[in-house]
Design a protein around this motif. Sequence first.
Motif, mmCIF file in Angstrom:
data_model
loop_
_atom_site.group_PDB
_atom_site.id
_atom_site.type_symbol
_atom_site.label_atom_id
_atom_site.label_comp_id
_atom_site.label_asym_id
_atom_site.label_seq_id
_atom_site.Cartn_x
_atom_site.Cartn_y
_atom_site.Cartn_z
ATOM 1 N N PRO A 1 72.139 75.423 32.029
ATOM 2 C CA PRO A 1 71.689 75.534 30.522
ATOM 3 C C PRO A 1 72.028 74.331 29.526
ATOM 4 O O PRO A 1 71.378 73.716 28.653
ATOM 5 C CB PRO A 1 72.331 76.654 29.759
ATOM 6 C CG PRO A 1 73.049 77.516 31.081
ATOM 7 C CD PRO A 1 73.095 76.453 32.088
ATOM 8 N N PHE B 1 69.586 71.681 30.309
ATOM 9 C CA PHE B 1 68.190 72.037 29.291
ATOM 10 C C PHE B 1 68.555 71.477 27.939
ATOM 11 O O PHE B 1 67.576 71.236 27.309
ATOM 12 C CB PHE B 1 68.270 73.518 29.455
ATOM 13 C CG PHE B 1 67.411 73.999 30.666
ATOM 14 C CD1 PHE B 1 67.171 73.014 31.670
ATOM 15 C CD2 PHE B 1 67.582 75.434 31.142
ATOM 16 C CE1 PHE B 1 66.768 73.201 32.937
ATOM 17 C CE2 PHE B 1 67.044 75.633 32.350
ATOM 18 C CZ PHE B 1 66.685 74.774 33.207
ATOM 19 N N ALA B 2 69.588 71.795 27.382
ATOM 20 C CA ALA B 2 69.927 71.676 25.913
ATOM 21 C C ALA B 2 69.758 70.249 25.570
ATOM 22 O O ALA B 2 69.013 69.626 24.763
ATOM 23 C CB ALA B 2 71.393 72.110 25.627
ATOM 24 N N PHE B 3 70.248 69.190 26.713
ATOM 25 C CA PHE B 3 70.244 67.970 26.443
ATOM 26 C C PHE B 3 68.688 67.306 26.687
ATOM 27 O O PHE B 3 68.180 66.318 25.724
ATOM 28 C CB PHE B 3 71.069 67.171 27.173
ATOM 29 C CG PHE B 3 72.312 66.857 26.599
ATOM 30 C CD1 PHE B 3 73.306 67.818 26.470
ATOM 31 C CD2 PHE B 3 72.849 65.567 26.044
ATOM 32 C CE1 PHE B 3 74.622 67.653 25.841
ATOM 33 C CE2 PHE B 3 73.808 65.270 25.230
ATOM 34 C CZ PHE B 3 74.597 66.429 25.081
ATOM 35 N N PRO C 1 72.924 68.981 20.281
ATOM 36 C CA PRO C 1 72.344 69.555 21.265
ATOM 37 C C PRO C 1 71.847 71.077 21.268
ATOM 38 O O PRO C 1 70.913 71.494 21.609
ATOM 39 C CB PRO C 1 73.280 69.491 22.434
ATOM 40 C CG PRO C 1 74.081 68.265 22.010
ATOM 41 C CD PRO C 1 74.295 68.360 20.590
ATOM 42 N N MET D 1 68.127 72.383 21.372
ATOM 43 C CA MET D 1 67.675 73.262 22.207
ATOM 44 C C MET D 1 67.103 74.646 21.591
ATOM 45 O O MET D 1 65.765 74.917 22.030
ATOM 46 C CB MET D 1 68.778 73.819 23.198
ATOM 47 C CG MET D 1 69.597 74.753 22.508
ATOM 48 S SD MET D 1 71.061 75.383 23.910
ATOM 49 C CE MET D 1 71.900 76.364 22.953
ATOM 50 N N ALA E 1 68.394 78.415 27.818
ATOM 51 C CA ALA E 1 69.896 77.675 27.382
ATOM 52 C C ALA E 1 70.387 78.375 26.302
ATOM 53 O O ALA E 1 71.666 78.737 26.078
ATOM 54 C CB ALA E 1 69.365 76.455 26.904
#
Lengths: 302, 260, 346
Positions: A130, A133-135, B19, B23, B231
């Motif tokens: 995850p 994904f966030a980055f 971040p 996201m 995420a």
Amino acid sequence: MTITAATPAPVPAPPARRLHVGGTLAAWIGVAPFIAFALLFLLLPTLTVVIGAFRAPGGGFTLEHVAGLSQPRIVSAFWISIRLSLATAALGCLIGFIVAAAVTRGGLPEGLRSGVMTFSGVAANFAGVPLAFAFIATLGRLGFMTVLLREWFGFNLYATGFNLISFWGLVLTYLYFQIPLMVLVITPALDGLKREWREAAEVLGASRLQYFRMIAMPILWPAVLGTFALLFANAFGAVATAMALTGSSLSIAPILLFAQIRGDVLQDPALGYAIAFGMIVLTAVANLISILLRGRAERWLK
Amino acid sequence: MRLWSWLGFALGAVFMVLPLVGMFEFSLRARRGEYSLDAYRSVLGDPQFQATFAYSVVVAIVTIIAGVLLVVPTAYWVRLRLSRLRPVMEFVTLLPLVIPPIVIAFGYLRQFNTSSFLPLTGSARGTDFLLVMGYVTLSLPYMYRAVDTGLRTLDVATLTEASQSLGASWVTILSRVILPNLWPAVLSGAFLSFAIVIGEYVFAALLDRPAFGPYMVWVGGNRAYEPAALAVIAFGVTWACMGLLTLTGRLAAHHRAARR
Amino acid sequence: MSFLTLENLKKSFGQTQVVHDFSLAVGKGEFVSLLGPSGCGKTTVLRMIAGFETTSAGRIRIDGQDVTALPPARRQIGMVFQAYALFPNLTAAGNVGFGLRVAGVPRRERAARVAEMLALIGLPDLGDRYPFQLSGGQQQRVALARALAPRPRVLLLDEPLSALDAKIRVSLRAEIRELQRTLGITTIFVTHDQEEALSMSDRVVVMHQGRAAQVGTPAEIYDSPANAFVAGFVGQLNRLPARVVDAGTGRVELAGHPLTLAATLPASGQVTLAARPEAFRPAPAGLPVEVETVEFLGALRRVHARLPDGSALVFDMFNSPDAPAPRMGERLTLAVDPSAWIVEAA
Ligand SMILES: Nc1ncnc2c1ncn2[C@@H]1O[C@H](COP(=O)(O)OP(=O)(O)OP(=O)(O)O)[C@@H](O)[C@H]1O
Ligand SMILES: [Mg+2]
């Protein structure tokens, strides 16, 4: 926070008491399940890997596999991994230290501190897939910041040569869990600095810098070193984040090992053992160095 | 000084929060030109998601139970009878932080392969078991530390002597006396283990189990906005675990304060 | 000419003012104690002198120099803290030499001064020990040497003995005083222990709620307390309700017994009379009391008794073989020196 586990404070054992629970044999039976577990699921598997790295195909001892590590592809993977781990451990320690110092010593409101600690607990454990994904969602080609910079400020991040799927992209991503880990571990150590030490130094004529260099830093040094080794191992073994972020376009040691286990990409099954062995050696060496340095730094603590 | 502190803190905060914002924003972009929850709908509606998430939750719970059953009696016993074993325990329980998880997983594949003395990887059940053992190993540093710290605040020897003088058996002492007093510590270890296990990738992928981690990687390779939604969900789970952890810590502190 | 001068110091933390108009002039080489109950602001005054707390108002002068706005590092002050506060990462010698090191004193000179200081505190051989290898008393002596090594102008001590056990406390008391005399250093000593303050000091400042309730020599403080608070805080005090009969001639009535006092009285009404246990002595006639318990204190017996109206009275009797101790329930009459009474408005 439980992560503080990484640098356990020496706890004096309570005075032993005599209890009526049978002889020594019985005492050992009490820990037998744990010993069996540790052997079977931690020590033997590791040993299997180590032995595998030195066993010739027909049985017997060989250094051939370990010598196989000198392939350019493997060397470069290890080299990137080492640099990545060093960079993220060093930056993580530095930035984490600054944040922790700001929160505990910098005169910021008390409420902020518990917020930072809880958040650090979350972020330190928000690793793996995850996080990648966030980055990607933030700094990828279509990510939030990339788009924001382009549309609001006309700044094209990717035109500067930046790429999330690169060494420094990975560093940035790893820092997301390295920094909070450092904050979690170092905050108790910072709390352990007594106000009187600073005041005593001050009244004796020391500048802030002198206090920091001659008193605070030597006292904190063991904790920092321990955390550095922890962060190093933490980055060195991380597979999921890198894999989800880069696919396998950036070849670092754990990704290479992963690919090798999955599909023997090196055309030599035994090389997997050698890579795994190399990884153990590196994290072990990092920890050993830190333990040795700590022993020196802690001589006044004996 | 204070200004510098604020500055350091602010920079850190920006780096840590961006971040998350990114996201979240990204996860809402599934529909062209407007924000929507489509990505979440698609993820949550995916039977694969439901199956893998459920699988990982079950594995996490089993891991926690197995970990507690393994660690509590051991830590208790070491405190009570084998304090000279404590340095060894410290060392062994810290090993999983030093040996890269992928190496341990690799060792599993070799040690428990179908031609070994314990061919666990031969069957699905066996591999599930191996996965759980792997996760117990990964969470060992946290679980052991939490429980050991908890035991330190109890006076184990006195509690045990008192129970023994009342004729309690070992099982009774552990389950009726030690464990109830140890709940906050056990729970904090448990939440941390849960957070580690739920999205774990390497073990699950190498052992080829249908867990949440490999599912996320698959989605990451095949979808655009769903990964961000995943995420966010994973972050929510981690946050919940840590929130509960902090809460149990506070409750325990209250409890102790109230007993004084 | 005073060496250390505090002029109308004030300190507030947020809304609460904890030090009010505190003034004090300390002569060169003088040993002055700040004595008072917990929370009265002793530490706060000391920390303002050291520069750890800013003053809300007022001035601090050392040797004529106004140091009110100087940071602690530039005040040339030595300070000893309650809980040792030795630097744990430095040896005893390292601690003692710290002030000289940051001042850039060359190594040789520093070593000589450190050796001299360690000898002065009677620990010449312990320079290589780390703080954890020293006892509490030794640590506190090293802390004293550390504070004195850079030759400060003023020495501040904040309850330096309170973390030590009773025996060391008494011996260290004498050592500190002796060292202070030898070096002739101007010293402020904070304590809440009256015995400490009275036995060590040239002068004592009794503090009460952020103010100086009285400043004087130990004898002045004990023998002629300026007000009821000082009298009550220093030594033991009997406080008894009485009725003014004739203010002009100093006549009052205490528990039905007439007394004549030397002190000035309010015109009429109720007053509280206070007197120390040693002001009373058994006499053929005087204040009638009934003995309740007798405490044996070595040279003295402390008798707890009651007046006819039921109020409690404590007095001391010398212990001699020919004067047998009073028994429980025995009735005695006590004489009092008229000047021993302190009168408070009721
Ligand atoms: N930093 C601070 N913020 C707010 N209030 C304070 C602070 N420091 C001291 N006080 C208050 O100021 C008052 C005086 O404190 P101070 O420490 O000077 O007392 P003290 O006479 O030294 O007491 P003790 O004998 O207990 O050490 C106390 O009521 C205390 O609560
Ligand atoms: Mg104080």
